[in-house]
Enzyme design. Sequence first.
Site, PDB file in Angstrom:
ATOM      1  CE1 TYR A 118      -2.335   9.652   3.306  1.00 58.26           C
ATOM      2  CE2 TYR A 118      -2.764   7.863   1.763  1.00 58.26           C
ATOM      3  CZ  TYR A 118      -3.060   8.545   2.909  1.00 58.26           C
ATOM      4  OH  TYR A 118      -3.750   7.905   3.826  1.00 58.26           O
ATOM      5  CB  SER A 119       4.116  11.302  -1.803  1.00 60.45           C
ATOM      6  OG  SER A 119       4.645  10.076  -0.871  1.00 60.45           O
TER       7      SER A 119
END
Length: 341
Positions: free
Chosen positions: A53-54
């Site tokens: 995530y990111s």
Amino acid sequence: MEYRTLGGTGTIVSTQCLGTMTFGNESSEEVSHAQLDRFLERGGNFIDTANVYSRGVSEEIVGRWLAARSEVRDQVVIATKGRFAMGDLPNDVGLSRVNLSRALDASLRRLQVDTIDLYQAHAWDALTPLEETLRFFDDAVRAGKIRYAGVSNFLGWQLQKAAMLTDRLGLTPIVTLQPQYNLLVREIEFELTAVCENEGIGILPWSPLAGGWLTGKYRRDEVPTGDSRLGDNPERGMEAYAPRNAQERTWQVIDAVRKIADSRGVSMAQVALAWTADRPAVTSVILGARTVEQLDDNLAAADLHLSADETALLDEVSEPIVGDYPYGPQGKAQRASGRVL
């Protein structure tokens, strides 16, 4: 906020889980920390992230939030995942012992914790023997790096094989499954729900609002605009938007959700979340908000339960479209009766 056990364990988690895929991307660190604070204030204690995530930023944001609030660590259950590529080398991806050991250590550093409560295989890996992955989970539990193991995006036979292997080999069991599950995507009910019920595995649905469809923000045959994920970046999801928009079932579901929401005086999102939370074997529903305001609306569904008539209406209009066998009427009757007709 209501609470349930994490699968077949004795650990207690809130029936809503704060998903953090937006952190560091659609939500700034300030907004992300505000969401975490609000979630905790409202009784939530279950937080889910992933290393991809990111590209690690989501874990770092959660880690800095935990570090700034030392008293919070013992109040929350932290879940993360490993499997997808975080580098460009051949062994920077997959569920091998090599990649997972590196990924887990990196997640521990980013989260600034000594132990991750729930560590999950983010998806199936056809190249790695399943026994290798399960033995890694068992070793990680024994080393005190993780407390429980789970999986995400597995098929029915894959999850059943994992459950049988851990039992036969005496390894730490798989306690949760994280699948996509909502009123528009119910296919896990064909096999995965039954596996989870039989094996004591808790379901953690992701995308319970079907990417915003069940909030009522999209209109039939209109290209999404404005404050929505598709509106902000139409190309991102237009491949999925077009066929879903063309299905009459989609709009029947949305109309039924809107009807119940209007009669209850609540938002459509709250109705959709309440339906998902009360499905068989569901432990906690993963929320994915971009703003504190969106999160507040989602949190209002924490103690909402639909009536039998409301549930029956939603069940009927959202029935998955399938052929006759093995998942159509004949197969459905067999699964319900537990025997071959």
